[in-house]
Scaffold this active site. Structure first.
Site, short mmCIF file in Angstrom:
data_model
loop_
_atom_site.label_atom_id
_atom_site.label_comp_id
_atom_site.label_asym_id
_atom_site.label_seq_id
_atom_site.Cartn_x
_atom_site.Cartn_y
_atom_site.Cartn_z
N TYR A 114 0.85 -1.20 0.00
CA TYR A 114 0.00 0.00 0.00
C TYR A 114 0.89 1.25 0.00
O TYR A 114 0.79 2.12 -0.87
CB TYR A 114 -0.94 -0.03 1.22
N LYS A 173 1.50 4.07 -2.84
CA LYS A 173 1.05 5.45 -2.57
C LYS A 173 2.20 6.42 -2.85
O LYS A 173 1.98 7.54 -3.30
CB LYS A 173 0.57 5.61 -1.12
N1 LIG Z 1 -8.52 5.77 5.76
C1 LIG Z 1 -7.36 6.31 6.15
O1 LIG Z 1 -7.00 6.32 7.33
C2 LIG Z 1 -6.49 6.97 5.13
C3 LIG Z 1 -6.80 6.95 3.78
N2 LIG Z 1 -5.98 7.58 2.87
C4 LIG Z 1 -6.33 7.60 1.45
O2 LIG Z 1 -7.62 8.18 1.31
C5 LIG Z 1 -8.27 7.67 0.15
C6 LIG Z 1 -9.67 7.22 0.52
O3 LIG Z 1 -9.60 6.21 1.48
P1 LIG Z 1 -10.90 5.62 2.20
O4 LIG Z 1 -12.06 6.49 1.92
O5 LIG Z 1 -10.49 5.34 3.59
O6 LIG Z 1 -11.05 4.23 1.43
P2 LIG Z 1 -12.35 3.51 0.85
O7 LIG Z 1 -11.95 2.10 0.58
O8 LIG Z 1 -13.53 3.74 1.70
O9 LIG Z 1 -12.57 4.27 -0.54
C7 LIG Z 1 -11.83 4.00 -1.69
C8 LIG Z 1 -12.78 3.97 -2.88
O10 LIG Z 1 -12.02 3.70 -4.05
C9 LIG Z 1 -12.79 2.86 -4.90
N3 LIG Z 1 -11.92 2.13 -5.81
C10 LIG Z 1 -10.97 1.22 -5.49
N4 LIG Z 1 -10.42 0.74 -6.62
C11 LIG Z 1 -11.00 1.38 -7.66
C12 LIG Z 1 -10.85 1.29 -9.06
N5 LIG Z 1 -9.99 0.44 -9.63
N6 LIG Z 1 -11.61 2.09 -9.84
C13 LIG Z 1 -12.52 2.93 -9.28
N7 LIG Z 1 -12.72 3.04 -7.96
C14 LIG Z 1 -11.96 2.27 -7.16
C15 LIG Z 1 -13.49 1.92 -3.92
O11 LIG Z 1 -14.61 1.28 -4.52
C16 LIG Z 1 -13.84 2.86 -2.79
O12 LIG Z 1 -15.14 3.38 -2.95
C17 LIG Z 1 -7.36 6.55 -0.37
O13 LIG Z 1 -6.60 7.06 -1.43
C18 LIG Z 1 -6.44 6.23 0.79
O14 LIG Z 1 -5.19 5.79 0.35
C19 LIG Z 1 -4.88 8.26 3.28
C20 LIG Z 1 -4.55 8.32 4.59
C21 LIG Z 1 -5.31 7.68 5.62
C1 LIG Z 2 -3.47 -2.79 16.70
C2 LIG Z 2 -4.84 -2.83 16.13
C3 LIG Z 2 -5.38 -4.15 15.72
C4 LIG Z 2 -5.51 -1.70 16.02
C5 LIG Z 2 -6.83 -1.57 15.31
C6 LIG Z 2 -6.94 -0.27 14.58
C7 LIG Z 2 -6.20 -0.28 13.24
C8 LIG Z 2 -7.01 -1.09 12.27
C9 LIG Z 2 -6.00 1.17 12.77
C10 LIG Z 2 -5.10 1.95 13.73
C11 LIG Z 2 -4.29 2.95 12.90
C12 LIG Z 2 -4.96 2.88 11.55
C13 LIG Z 2 -4.29 3.45 10.33
C14 LIG Z 2 -4.61 2.94 9.07
C15 LIG Z 2 -5.53 1.77 8.92
C16 LIG Z 2 -6.26 1.33 10.20
C17 LIG Z 2 -5.34 1.40 11.41
C18 LIG Z 2 -4.13 0.47 11.22
C19 LIG Z 2 -3.92 3.44 7.82
C20 LIG Z 2 -2.84 2.38 7.48
C21 LIG Z 2 -4.87 3.57 6.64
C22 LIG Z 2 -4.20 4.06 5.40
C23 LIG Z 2 -3.17 5.11 5.57
O1 LIG Z 2 -2.84 5.77 4.61
C24 LIG Z 2 -2.50 5.28 6.86
C25 LIG Z 2 -3.34 4.85 8.04
C26 LIG Z 2 -2.56 4.96 9.34
C27 LIG Z 2 -3.39 4.61 10.53
#
Ligand SMILES: NC(=O)C1=CN([C@@H]2O[C@H](COP(=O)(O)OP(=O)(O)OC[C@H]3O[C@@H](n4cnc5c(N)ncnc54)[C@H](O)[C@@H]3O)[C@@H](O)[C@H]2O)C=CC1
Ligand SMILES: CC(C)=CCC[C@@H](C)[C@H]1CC[C@H]2C3=C(CC[C@]12C)[C@@]1(C)CCC(=O)C[C@@H]1CC3
Length: 345
Positions: free
Chosen positions: A144, A148
């Protein structure tokens, strides 16, 4: 003579708009008077003012209609970080992002805002108040993160002020909030299986968790400040809650809020990391025979046992960013939004 219609600056597209962050972004854009075209591999809701286009972003012909008459594109699609499928990450995050850039240029899009991740600089060791000038991780901790990094480079390098194609990248960290399919559900599932009793390390490590509405706010500010003469062009921005918290305090607040016990017993970090690495290797070797997904992956253990918090001074200075929801309110609103995940529900 045919004149090219200049796309309305209030018409935008959200690639990945069916996802957790994407849908929050779409809702805020509508509130701010934008009309929105969503492109996603799945459709998860319907909303007035939103046109859905279902398809794979690796397919340029499927993508182009969603970008018609659009001046601004947000790209927040990615496979879930929990997936271990290297081929999928490379195809969607790298090759797919190349296609997104080509399609934007072909469709006459002027601005592209990528959702990157603060993790692009994380190698599994402490980051305290990390700024955007930290080098990309030389040894990314998983596929991942590896993809990224490449994705962010592609988008930032595509910025071309002379041709009027402007790009920027938002690097959020630890997004949480209502409808998150990842953090709270995985945490609760782990607690329900009795595996959330232990604190990895001494429990004092500080981490950023960012409420989803602050992440959305950062994206919209970036898009609205992205102009040919602005410093934003071709640069990444950390967006956080600007309130680093102990990882285990955050987990405990969410768990206790939902009626589960907080973790209490300490385990040495290196022991748990070593075990997670071993399990990951075992899962890889045994994959042809049977598949299992360890809960404690090396990435999760590293995130749970190290400091990783980031400065968002650059966003404050260039975008006028300031979090709009405090961590305390964000946690309360998140806990309230998961009645079905409460203990005993
Ligand atoms: N959730 C987190 O803690 C973090 C997320 N991000 C980034 O934020 C963005 C959004 O993440 P979330 O909303 O958490 O994920 P999510 O999984 O809820 O949303 C991602 C969306 O992308 C769509 N998708 C995946 N592959 C695709 C494809 N081939 N064509 C069209 N659509 C596609 C999925 O269907 C989904 O709706 C991602 O780029 C992720 O890397 C960055 C930092 C932290
Ligand atoms: C140790 C344990 C089982 C904790 C449960 C919570 C975790 C699933 C989250 C805690 C920090 C989160 C996190 C992400 C995903 C979910 C956690 C690991 C990311 C890897 C999602 C994608 C990113 O770009 C960075 C995020 C950092 C924090």
């Amino acid at each position: 003579m045919a004149t090219r219609v200049r796309p309305s600056s209030k018409r935008c597209a959200v690639i990945g708009g069916s996802g957790f962050l994407g849908r929050h972004l779409v809702e805020k854009l509508l509130e701010r008077g934008y009309s929105v075209s969503v492109f996603d591999i799945r459709q998860s809701y319907e909303l007035p003012g939103v046109t859905f286009h279902q398809g794979d972003l690796c397919d340029k012909q499927a993508l182009l209609p969603a970008l018609k008459d659009v001046s601004l594109v947000f790209h927040c699609a990615s496979p879930a970080p929990a997936s271990d499928d290297r081929g999928l990450f490379e195809r969607v995050n790298i090759q797919g992002t190349r296609i997104v850039i080509q399609a934007c240029i072909e469709a006459g899009v002027q601005k592209l805002v990528l959702t990157s991740s603060a993790s692009v600089v994380f190698e599994g060791t402490d980051i305290k108040n990390g700024r955007e000038d930290l080098p990309y991780a030389r040894k990314p901790i998983d596929y991942y993160t590896e993809t990224k990094i490449e994705q962010e480079k592609l988008v930032l390098e595509a910025c071309n002020t002379e041709r009027g194609f402007l790009t920027t990248a938002i690097r959020p960290h630890g997004i949480f909030g209502p409808r998150d399919p990842q953090l709270v559900p995985i945490l609760v599932d782990t607690a329900r299986r009795g595996k959330m009793k232990f604190i990895i390390g001494d429990g004092t490590n500080l981490v950023d968790f960012t409420f989803v509405e602050n992440v959305v706010h950062g994206h919209i500010l970036a898009a609205e400040h992205l102009r040919q003469d602005s410093p934003i062009c071709g640069r990444p921005y950390h967006i956080t809650n600007d309130e680093p918290i102990r990882f285990w305090d955050f987990m405990s607040e969410v768990l206790v809020g939902l009626g589960y016990a907080a973790p209490r017993y300490h385990l040495p970090y290196s022991l748990v990391y070593g075990l997670a690495l071993l399990l990951w290797l075992l899962a890889l070797i045994l994959r042809p025979l049977f598949s299992f997904k360890p809960t404690f992956t090396p990435m999760r253990v590293a995130l749970a046992g190290t400091h990783h918090y980031y400065s968002c001074d650059r966003a404050k200075q260039d975008l006028g960013y300031k979090p709009i929801v405090s961590l305390k309110d964000g946690i309360a609103r998140t806990v309230e939004s998961y009645p079905h995940l409460r203990q005993g529900a």
